[in-house]
Design an enzyme around this catalytic site. Structure first.
Site, PDB file in Angstrom:
ATOM      1  N   HIS A 116      -7.741   5.889  -6.734  1.00 50.72           N
ATOM      2  CA  HIS A 116      -6.684   5.044  -6.170  1.00 50.72           C
ATOM      3  C   HIS A 116      -5.931   4.307  -7.289  1.00 50.72           C
ATOM      4  CE1 HIS A 116      -5.151   1.614  -3.774  1.00 50.72           C
ATOM      5  NE2 HIS A 116      -5.354   2.356  -2.701  1.00 50.72           N
ATOM      6  N   ASP A 146     -15.467   1.310  -8.069  1.00 49.71           N
ATOM      7  CA  ASP A 146     -14.562   0.920  -6.989  1.00 49.71           C
ATOM      8  C   ASP A 146     -15.244   1.340  -5.683  1.00 49.71           C
ATOM      9  OD1 ASP A 146     -12.722   0.972  -4.949  1.00 49.71           O
ATOM     10  OD2 ASP A 146     -11.105   1.837  -6.147  1.00 49.71           O
ATOM     11  N   GLN A 158     -14.183   2.299  -0.605  1.00 49.43           N
ATOM     12  CA  GLN A 158     -14.395   3.268   0.489  1.00 49.43           C
ATOM     13  C   GLN A 158     -15.865   3.457   0.848  1.00 49.43           C
ATOM     14  OE1 GLN A 158     -12.184   4.408   2.465  1.00 49.43           O
ATOM     15  NE2 GLN A 158     -10.385   3.711   1.335  1.00 49.43           N
ATOM     16  N   LYS A 202     -11.879  -3.583   4.953  1.00 52.52           N
ATOM     17  CA  LYS A 202     -12.181  -2.176   5.295  1.00 52.52           C
ATOM     18  C   LYS A 202     -13.571  -2.056   5.912  1.00 52.52           C
ATOM     19  CE  LYS A 202      -9.599  -0.352   1.319  1.00 52.52           C
ATOM     20  NZ  LYS A 202      -8.400   0.345   1.769  1.00 52.52           N
ATOM     21  N   CYS A 247      -1.616   5.848  -2.156  1.00 55.85           N
ATOM     22  CA  CYS A 247      -1.774   5.146  -3.451  1.00 55.85           C
ATOM     23  C   CYS A 247      -2.484   6.032  -4.464  1.00 55.85           C
ATOM     24  CB  CYS A 247      -2.521   3.824  -3.289  1.00 55.85           C
ATOM     25  SG  CYS A 247      -1.692   2.658  -2.231  1.00 55.85           S
TER      26      CYS A 247
HETATM   27  N1  PMP Z   1      -9.688   1.667  -4.054  1.00 54.51           N
HETATM   28  C1  PMP Z   1      -9.767   2.544  -3.047  1.00 54.51           C
HETATM   29  C2  PMP Z   1     -10.616   3.767  -3.210  1.00 54.51           C
HETATM   30  C3  PMP Z   1      -9.085   2.299  -1.870  1.00 54.51           C
HETATM   31  O1  PMP Z   1      -9.151   3.182  -0.876  1.00 54.51           O
HETATM   32  C4  PMP Z   1      -8.318   1.134  -1.745  1.00 54.51           C
HETATM   33  C5  PMP Z   1      -7.558   0.813  -0.480  1.00 54.51           C
HETATM   34  N2  PMP Z   1      -6.840   1.881   0.040  1.00 54.51           N
HETATM   35  C6  PMP Z   1      -8.272   0.258  -2.818  1.00 54.51           C
HETATM   36  C7  PMP Z   1      -8.967   0.546  -3.964  1.00 54.51           C
HETATM   37  C8  PMP Z   1      -7.487  -0.996  -2.772  1.00 54.51           C
HETATM   38  O2  PMP Z   1      -7.975  -1.849  -1.800  1.00 54.51           O
HETATM   39  P1  PMP Z   1      -7.210  -3.203  -1.479  1.00 54.51           P
HETATM   40  O3  PMP Z   1      -5.844  -2.803  -1.019  1.00 54.51           O
HETATM   41  O4  PMP Z   1      -8.013  -3.833  -0.421  1.00 54.51           O
HETATM   42  O5  PMP Z   1      -7.165  -3.965  -2.735  1.00 54.51           O
END
Ligand code: PMP
Length: 402
Positions: free
Chosen positions: A114, A191, A194, A217, A359
């Site tokens: 991401h 990270d 997920q 999430k 993203c």
């Molecule tokens: N890392 C991953 C793997 C994600 O899926 C996401 C959210 N789509 C994020 C980071 C960012 O999360 P947040 O928007 O809550 O900061």
């Protein structure tokens, strides 16, 4: 083997009576219990924390500390510091901006990750604060520890890896990656955006230095998340606080000041107390369900999506068939833009999915996908009927362009 009963869980999520929610990888819904915990906090102990000695302030402080401890234990993070942040992105940036980088340092990243786990590191390179980034290229969507090891150089200071891909839904073997990092004396940031919603996480067993996640999430309120920092992190890799101000300081003398020890040093200003209380309620809710059950349920729904969607002529599925999965599957329909597919799924059947690049532009470029993919992501309240409806409606869409 105990399992989930999504039908009874659904009673706690009133909106599910009206629609099929399969956009959980973007953000999950919150159950009544989480909303009510926040309402109770608003009505009964809305006050600033760690600052006052009146009754409300003491109550709020106690609840905030209790929330921190609840989340820390949930993640198996007893030997570490749990900092509340507004999301994964903030958590990652606290580390990226907080480390005292040397210009010779290198960072290992993973192309399929991401933007939130790429851009904070790319920025350091772009600003000349580190020497370079070594990126694990795209393979079949499954990251192995050997892929990471191949990118580690003598100058590598940190590996930043996604625990699960938000596009493919595949899970990375983070324990093996942590072992590799330890062998090479390299710090590891995971990270967990997920995986914290789906897997039983035991941070001490994994052995990483940093773990970032998003509360929103995992049934928690929007604007909540966290950064866990291991007690075992080396002295040179303890991040400097990104923000200075009220609440993070121990003593100020002239212009000099010393931050407090513990999580408060990273939480300058008034924190999201109500959000933290809601996140603790979410974690308690998930614990009652049992994370093994949650993970098994999500993975089973992903497998059902995978096999149903793969059989539809004109549908391409990007999630690999044999990998360990969270609840997420990405696909496209030949001749139909992913946004059109998502729009039709909503209009025709009230199914909410995500479409676009998720993203993950570097990944989309590597896949040669201009419009991105359609992404359906299941969670504890989804049923086999939800998945069957997704498959049937996607079949209808694919049939219209054949
Ligand atoms: N890392 C991953 C793997 C994600 O899926 C996401 C959210 N789509 C994020 C980071 C960012 O999360 P947040 O928007 O809550 O900061």
């Amino acid at each position: 083997m105990p399992s989930l009963d999504p039908e009874s869980i659904r009673n706690d999520f009133p909106i599910l009576a009206k629609l099929v929610y399969l956009d959980n990888a973007a953000t999950s819904l919150s159950p009544r219990q989480v909303v009510e915990a926040q309402v109770t906090a608003e009505y009964h102990y809305r006050a600033n924390v760690g600052r006052g000695i009146h009754r409300l302030s003491r109550m709020a402080t106690h609840q905030y500390q209790d929330a921190r401890e609840t989340v820390r234990q949930f993640l198996g993070g007893g030997q570490g510091t749990l900092v509340f942040t507004k999301n994964t992105t903030e958590a990652t940036n606290i580390v990226a901006q907080g480390l005292n980088w040397k210009k010779t340092d290198r960072i290992t990243t993973v192309l399929q990750d991401h933007h939130s786990n790429l851009l904070p590191w790319y920025r350091l390179k772009n600003e000349g604060r580190v020497a370079g980034i070594d990126t694990v290229p795209l393979n079949d969507g499954v990251i192995e520890s050997s892929d990471i090891e191949a990118c580690i150089t003598p100058e590598t200071r940190l590996v930043a890896v996604g625990h699960a891909s938000n596009v493919f839904g595949t899970i990375a073997p983070v324990k093996a990656i942590a072992d590799v990092c330890r062998d090479h004396d390299v710090a590891l940031l995971i990270d967990g955006a997920q995986t914290a919603p789906h897997l039983h996480i035991d941070l001490e067993e994994i052995g990483c230095d940093f773990f970032c996640f998003s509360g929103h999430k995992m049934l928690g309120p929007m604007g909540t998340g966290g950064l866990w920092i291991s007690d075992a992190v080396s002295e040179e890799n303890i991040p400097r606080p990104l923000f200075a101000g009220g609440g993070m300081v121990d003593c100020v003398e002239g212009t000099a000041f010393t931050p407090v020890t513990g999580p408060g040093r990273y939480e300058a200003g008034t924190p999201n107390v109500i959000g933290a209380v809601g996140l603790a309620a979410a974690v308690r809710y998930l614990s009652r369900l049992g994370m093994e059950n949650v993970g098994r349920h999500s993975a089973a729904l992903a497998r059902r999506m995978l096999s149903g969607l793969s059989e539809i002529p004109g549908v391409r599925v990007y999630t690999p068939a044999d990998a360990p999965l969270i609840g997420t599957v990405s696909f496209t329909v030949d001749g139909v833009h992913p946004h059109e597919v998502a729009y039709f799924l909503d209009e025709a059947a009230g199914i909410m999915v995500r479409s676009g690049e998720h993203c993950c532009q570097p990944l989309m470029h590597a896949l040669g996908l201009n419009g991105g993919t359609v992404r359906a992501s299941a969670y504890c309240y989804n049923t086999e009927d939800d998945i069957d409806m997704l498959i049937a409606t996607t079949e209808e869409i694919a049939g219209m362009v054949r």
